[in-house]
Design an enzyme around this catalytic site. Structure first.
Site, PDB file in Angstrom:
ATOM      1  N   ASP A  81       0.829  -1.212   0.000  1.00 45.20           N
ATOM      2  CA  ASP A  81       0.000   0.000   0.000  1.00 45.20           C
ATOM      3  C   ASP A  81       0.870   1.272   0.000  1.00 45.20           C
ATOM      4  OD1 ASP A  81      -2.441   1.371   0.274  1.00 45.20           O
ATOM      5  OD2 ASP A  81      -2.305   1.399   2.460  1.00 45.20           O
ATOM      6  N   GLY A 179      -6.294   8.933   8.830  1.00 49.63           N
ATOM      7  CA  GLY A 179      -6.239   9.199  10.273  1.00 49.63           C
ATOM      8  C   GLY A 179      -7.594   9.616  10.827  1.00 49.63           C
ATOM      9  N   GLY A 207      -8.524   6.260   3.717  1.00 52.02           N
ATOM     10  CA  GLY A 207      -8.924   7.017   4.905  1.00 52.02           C
ATOM     11  C   GLY A 207     -10.242   6.530   5.478  1.00 52.02           C
ATOM     12  N   SER A 209     -10.983   5.021   8.303  1.00 49.35           N
ATOM     13  CA  SER A 209     -11.219   5.056   9.753  1.00 49.35           C
ATOM     14  C   SER A 209     -12.058   6.260  10.139  1.00 49.35           C
ATOM     15  CB  SER A 209      -9.878   5.141  10.502  1.00 49.35           C
ATOM     16  OG  SER A 209      -9.172   3.946  10.318  1.00 49.35           O
ATOM     17  N   VAL A 229      -8.858   0.533   5.609  1.00 48.23           N
ATOM     18  CA  VAL A 229      -8.908   0.899   7.036  1.00 48.23           C
ATOM     19  C   VAL A 229      -7.585   0.565   7.715  1.00 48.23           C
ATOM     20  CG1 VAL A 229     -10.017   0.461   9.252  1.00 48.23           C
ATOM     21  CG2 VAL A 229     -11.367   0.366   7.173  1.00 48.23           C
ATOM     22  N   THR A 231      -6.054   3.125  10.732  1.00 45.41           N
ATOM     23  CA  THR A 231      -5.972   3.791  12.038  1.00 45.41           C
ATOM     24  C   THR A 231      -6.895   3.182  13.097  1.00 45.41           C
ATOM     25  OG1 THR A 231      -5.390   5.841  10.915  1.00 45.41           O
ATOM     26  CG2 THR A 231      -6.207   6.053  13.160  1.00 45.41           C
TER      27      THR A 231
HETATM   28  O1  G3H Z   1      -4.103   3.189   2.794  1.00 45.27           O
HETATM   29  C1  G3H Z   1      -4.567   3.074   3.930  1.00 45.27           C
HETATM   30  C2  G3H Z   1      -5.786   3.701   4.326  1.00 45.27           C
HETATM   31  O2  G3H Z   1      -6.205   4.681   3.479  1.00 45.27           O
HETATM   32  C3  G3H Z   1      -6.111   3.755   5.768  1.00 45.27           C
HETATM   33  O3  G3H Z   1      -6.571   5.005   6.229  1.00 45.27           O
HETATM   34  O4  G3H Z   1      -5.678   4.906   8.539  1.00 45.27           O
HETATM   35  O5  G3H Z   1      -7.421   6.555   7.906  1.00 45.27           O
HETATM   36  O6  G3H Z   1      -7.990   4.149   8.075  1.00 45.27           O
HETATM   37  P1  G3H Z   1      -6.947   5.176   7.773  1.00 45.27           P
HETATM   38 ZN    ZN Z   2      -4.442   5.297   2.116  1.00 45.26          ZN
END
Ligand code: G3H
Ligand code: ZN
Length: 280
Positions: A81, A179, A207, A209, A229, A231
């Site tokens: 990722d 985040g 993003g 989370s 997901v 964070t």
């Molecule tokens: O690539 C990873 C994600 O976009 C995770 O985002 O940490 O806000 O859940 P997040």
């Molecule tokens: Zn991401």
């Protein structure tokens, strides 16, 4: 079982509907994520960022991911990722990642196309799928910081980007951020729909989370096929350990072992919530 590519895994997810892609940073995360997918009986994408790899090295994380793909009783896609480093992506492919993301979104459009195309050429020649980002997703993920309307993805440019790069999945910028949100996120469902009608490849929501359930479901109904997901799993894991150590008030070898199980269960519970949230 061996790790599936992203298109292979998504073939098993009905439309409208999304597979959840969970970011892992440790073996315990992995065990919790796999358990959640098995209990909920869904295919799962397990992914690790370039930044997370920097802590322990890609060999260990790839080995953990490959073991999970072999052992899991559900289909698994092992995805690299937010990678910006071409050499690291090549190493990931050699070590068994079945899917990779080239994140050249910080570059100008033409440079993004060039960097993405370079990865697609190699990855496709060995049967590995590729996700790329167009527009810029705000918040904190590796080195990406900031947000703003000028970072949102233009649907026409998205169509052009797919044609010019040949990627298998597209991460557009549609109002989410990495985040925890500082205000109420304004997710642009209209933009997701506008991109989805022009782009015949799976769309990825980054993003994931800290988003309300209904927002996630509407995003999926609008065309999202992969929901990322990270964070929220980190927070669930850390909170569970704090709670446990606060309650025992001491540490010992047996507490340390119990803490690992506590962390795995916390990740599993949180991951199950996200999987259920994505059922539309
Ligand atoms: O690539 C990873 C994600 O976009 C995770 O985002 O940490 O806000 O859940 P997040
Ligand atoms: Zn991401």
């Amino acid at each position: 079982m061996y790790a599936l590519t992203l298109p292979q895994l998504l073939e098993q997810v009905k439309r409208p509907g999304a597979a959840v892609a969970f970011n892992f940073i440790s073996l315990d995360d992995m065990l919790g994520i796999v358990k959640a997918a098995e209990v909920e009986s869904v295919p799962v994408i397990i992914q690790v960022t370039q930044a997370a790899l920097a802590h322990v090295g890609i060999d260990y994380m790839a080995a953990v991911g490959m073991a999970a793909a072999r052992r899991a009783r559900v289909p698994v896609c092992l995805h690299l990722d937010h990678a910006t480093d071409f050499a690291l992506i090549m190493q990931g492919i050699k070590l068994g990642f079945s899917s990779v993301m080239i994140d050249a979104s910080a570059l100008a459009y033409e440079e993004n196309v060039k960097a993405t195309r370079r990865v697609v050429d190699v990855a496709h020649s060995v049967g590995v799928s590729v996700e790329a980002e167009l527009g810029r997703i705000g918040g904190r993920e590796d080195n990406a910081m900031g947000d703003g309307p000028d970072w949102l993805t233009d649907p026409d440019q998205a169509e052009q980007f797919i044609a010019e790069t040949g990627v298998d999945a597209l991460a557009p910028s549609v109002g989410t951020a990495h985040g925890i949100y500082t205000g109420t996120p304004a997710v642009r469902f209209d933009l997701i729909r506008a991109i989805a009608v022009r782009v015949d490849k799976p769309l990825v929501l980054h993003g994931g989370s800290d988003l309300p359930d209904e927002v996630v479901r509407e995003a999926i109904r609008s065309g999202i096929r992969k929901f990322n997901v990270g964070t929220d799993l980190r927070i669930a894991h850390a909170r569970s350990l704090k709670k446990m150590f606060d309650s025992v008030g001491d540490v010992s070898a047996s507490h340390a072992l119990a803490a690992r199980q506590t962390g795995i269960e916390a990740v599993c519970e949180e991951a199950r919530k996200k999987i259920r949230m994505c059922r539309v």
